[in-house]
Design a protein around this motif. Structure first.
Motif, PDB file in Angstrom:
ATOM      1  N   PRO A 127     -13.354 -28.678   9.429  1.00 11.41           N
ATOM      2  CA  PRO A 127     -14.118 -29.759   8.738  1.00 11.41           C
ATOM      3  C   PRO A 127     -13.818 -30.040   7.393  1.00 11.41           C
ATOM      4  N   GLU A 128     -14.385 -30.727   6.346  1.00  8.43           N
ATOM      5  CA  GLU A 128     -13.835 -30.948   5.026  1.00  8.43           C
ATOM      6  C   GLU A 128     -15.108 -30.083   4.358  1.00  8.43           C
ATOM      7  N   GLU A 129     -15.981 -29.610   4.315  1.00  7.57           N
ATOM      8  CA  GLU A 129     -16.649 -28.490   3.744  1.00  7.57           C
ATOM      9  C   GLU A 129     -16.234 -26.820   4.182  1.00  7.57           C
ATOM     10  N   GLN A 130     -15.742 -26.125   4.955  1.00  8.14           N
ATOM     11  CA  GLN A 130     -14.634 -25.555   5.131  1.00  8.14           C
ATOM     12  C   GLN A 130     -13.312 -25.674   4.230  1.00  8.14           C
ATOM     13  N   ARG A 131     -12.877 -26.758   4.363  1.00  7.65           N
ATOM     14  CA  ARG A 131     -12.115 -26.489   3.838  1.00  7.65           C
ATOM     15  C   ARG A 131     -12.241 -26.847   2.378  1.00  7.65           C
ATOM     16  N   ILE A 132     -12.621 -27.362   1.418  1.00 10.47           N
ATOM     17  CA  ILE A 132     -13.400 -27.394   0.334  1.00 10.47           C
ATOM     18  C   ILE A 132     -13.350 -26.112   0.051  1.00 10.47           C
ATOM     19  N   LYS A 133     -13.976 -25.026   1.065  1.00 13.75           N
ATOM     20  CA  LYS A 133     -14.969 -23.747   0.317  1.00 13.75           C
ATOM     21  C   LYS A 133     -13.458 -22.831   0.396  1.00 13.75           C
ATOM     22  N   ARG A 134     -12.037 -22.980   1.148  1.00 10.77           N
ATOM     23  CA  ARG A 134     -10.746 -22.115   1.527  1.00 10.77           C
ATOM     24  C   ARG A 134     -10.320 -22.023   0.043  1.00 10.77           C
ATOM     25  N   LEU A 135     -10.641 -23.100  -0.299  1.00 18.91           N
ATOM     26  CA  LEU A 135      -9.371 -23.741  -1.135  1.00 18.91           C
ATOM     27  C   LEU A 135     -10.168 -23.491  -2.893  1.00 18.91           C
ATOM     28  N   GLN A 136     -11.637 -23.425  -3.008  1.00 22.66           N
ATOM     29  CA  GLN A 136     -12.484 -22.960  -3.684  1.00 22.66           C
ATOM     30  C   GLN A 136     -11.608 -20.827  -4.314  1.00 22.66           C
ATOM     31  N   THR A 137     -11.598 -20.494  -2.662  1.00 24.04           N
ATOM     32  CA  THR A 137     -11.415 -19.267  -3.037  1.00 24.04           C
ATOM     33  C   THR A 137      -9.957 -18.862  -3.620  1.00 24.04           C
ATOM     34  N   ARG A 138      -9.277 -19.574  -3.235  1.00 22.90           N
ATOM     35  CA  ARG A 138      -7.719 -19.314  -3.935  1.00 22.90           C
ATOM     36  C   ARG A 138      -7.812 -20.950  -4.946  1.00 22.90           C
ATOM     37  N   GLY A 139      -8.829 -20.560  -5.906  1.00 20.96           N
ATOM     38  CA  GLY A 139      -8.705 -21.046  -6.935  1.00 20.96           C
ATOM     39  C   GLY A 139      -8.668 -21.744  -7.382  1.00 20.96           C
ATOM     40  N   MET A 140      -8.717 -23.365  -6.536  1.00 24.71           N
ATOM     41  CA  MET A 140      -8.738 -24.124  -7.130  1.00 24.71           C
ATOM     42  C   MET A 140      -9.816 -24.963  -7.640  1.00 24.71           C
ATOM     43  N   GLU A 141      -9.997 -26.019  -8.643  1.00 18.31           N
ATOM     44  CA  GLU A 141     -10.949 -26.556  -9.595  1.00 18.31           C
ATOM     45  C   GLU A 141     -11.608 -27.810  -7.651  1.00 18.31           C
ATOM     46  N   LEU A 142     -13.115 -27.920  -8.389  1.00 17.57           N
ATOM     47  CA  LEU A 142     -13.271 -28.581  -6.887  1.00 17.57           C
ATOM     48  C   LEU A 142     -12.642 -30.374  -7.872  1.00 17.57           C
ATOM     49  N   GLU A 143     -12.331 -29.974  -8.505  1.00 19.87           N
ATOM     50  CA  GLU A 143     -12.203 -32.156  -9.009  1.00 19.87           C
ATOM     51  C   GLU A 143     -10.830 -32.349  -8.753  1.00 19.87           C
ATOM     52  N   ASP A 144     -10.118 -31.126  -8.513  1.00 18.12           N
ATOM     53  CA  ASP A 144      -8.403 -31.091  -7.874  1.00 18.12           C
ATOM     54  C   ASP A 144      -8.552 -31.210  -6.460  1.00 18.12           C
ATOM     55  N   ILE A 145      -9.609 -30.425  -5.964  1.00 16.62           N
ATOM     56  CA  ILE A 145      -9.230 -30.768  -4.626  1.00 16.62           C
ATOM     57  C   ILE A 145     -10.163 -32.174  -4.200  1.00 16.62           C
ATOM     58  N   LYS A 146     -11.189 -32.395  -4.464  1.00 13.60           N
ATOM     59  CA  LYS A 146     -11.668 -33.583  -4.247  1.00 13.60           C
ATOM     60  C   LYS A 146     -10.635 -34.488  -4.838  1.00 13.60           C
ATOM     61  N   ASN A 147      -9.323 -34.741  -5.991  1.00 13.20           N
ATOM     62  CA  ASN A 147      -8.614 -35.444  -5.607  1.00 13.20           C
ATOM     63  C   ASN A 147      -7.891 -35.145  -4.751  1.00 13.20           C
ATOM     64  N   ARG A 148      -7.032 -34.519  -4.226  1.00 12.39           N
ATOM     65  CA  ARG A 148      -6.024 -34.334  -3.007  1.00 12.39           C
ATOM     66  C   ARG A 148      -6.710 -34.637  -1.743  1.00 12.39           C
ATOM     67  N   ILE A 149      -7.641 -34.385  -1.416  1.00 15.79           N
ATOM     68  CA  ILE A 149      -8.418 -34.976  -0.511  1.00 15.79           C
ATOM     69  C   ILE A 149      -8.352 -36.969   0.004  1.00 15.79           C
ATOM     70  N   ASN A 150      -8.726 -36.472  -1.891  1.00 13.58           N
ATOM     71  CA  ASN A 150      -9.147 -38.413  -1.140  1.00 13.58           C
ATOM     72  C   ASN A 150      -7.688 -39.296  -0.884  1.00 13.58           C
ATOM     73  N   SER A 151      -6.918 -39.021  -1.401  1.00 10.19           N
ATOM     74  CA  SER A 151      -5.104 -39.038  -1.462  1.00 10.19           C
ATOM     75  C   SER A 151      -4.553 -38.580  -0.332  1.00 10.19           C
ATOM     76  N   GLN A 152      -5.569 -38.457   0.440  1.00  7.58           N
ATOM     77  CA  GLN A 152      -4.429 -38.157   2.336  1.00  7.58           C
ATOM     78  C   GLN A 152      -5.069 -39.008   2.839  1.00  7.58           C
ATOM     79  N   PRO A 153      -4.971 -39.296   3.795  1.00  6.16           N
ATOM     80  CA  PRO A 153      -5.508 -40.369   5.438  1.00  6.16           C
ATOM     81  C   PRO A 153      -6.356 -39.770   5.642  1.00  6.16           C
TER      82      PRO A 153
END
Length: 186
Positions: A127-153
């Motif tokens: 699920p997206e919420e779980q993916r966002i949490k994982r990526l944030q624990t890797r040090g990614m910024e929320l805006e970068d995460i959202k941009n990447r998610i929005n660029s994907q199918p």
């Protein structure tokens, strides 16, 4: 369909790298296409391409992967331009590696585009919420995460391109991968 390789893909943060590590531990050939593309990006040809098309991505006479990501994940036409340059080179290198390897090679692919049509595909999904949490624990910024998610199918596309393995906990992921491999290699 090429039977010498299986594509491992899924949305960002779904667990593709974890799945690839499990498969490698089980003794199979593995390739991370992001690492392969990173090697290609270090070439002089790539540096010339980026200097011409993405001049702000050049830092200290090298391509900054972070800067180029900032550009392309905010602008679909820039992403397509980069993909049109990189993908043929990546596919040539990938096919050489697959043909050289004995047995099946498992290939982690972040942006499968059309490659899933040529190979059997394993989709790692969570699920997206779980993916966002994982990526944030890797040090990614929320805006970068959202941009990447929005660029994907969207999820329905991922579910349509191959065998889906839901990654909601690590123990089940390993069991599901082993089941997939047992069915694949019958």
């Amino acid at each position: 369909m090429n039977n010498k390789a299986v594509i491992i893909t899924g949305p960002i943060g779904s667990g593709k790298s974890t799945a690839l590590s499990i498969i490698k531990e089980l003794g199979y050939n593995t390739i991370d296409l992001d690492k392969l593309s990173g090697t290609i990006l270090k070439s002089e040809e790539s540096k010339e391409f980026c200097t011409e098309n993405f001049p702000t991505s050049i830092v200290d006479n090298e391509i900054s992967r972070k800067k180029i990501a900032d550009i392309v994940f905010k602008n679909k036409s820039q992403l397509e331009k980069l993909e049109n340059f990189l993908h043929p080179k990546i596919m040539n290198n990938l096919n050489e590696i697959i043909n050289k390897n004995e047995g099946v090679t498992f290939v982690e692919v972040s942006a499968p585009k059309k490659i899933h049509k040529d190979f059997q595909t394993m989709i790692i999904w969570s699920p997206e919420e779980q993916r966002i949490k994982r990526l944030q624990t890797r040090g990614m910024e929320l805006e970068d995460i959202k941009n990447r998610i929005n660029s994907q199918p969207k999820d329905d596309w991922w579910f349509s391109i191959g065998n889906v393995i839901k990654n909601e906990n690590l123990n089940n992921l390993k069991t599901d991968i082993i089941d997939f491999l047992n069915n694949l290699l019958k």
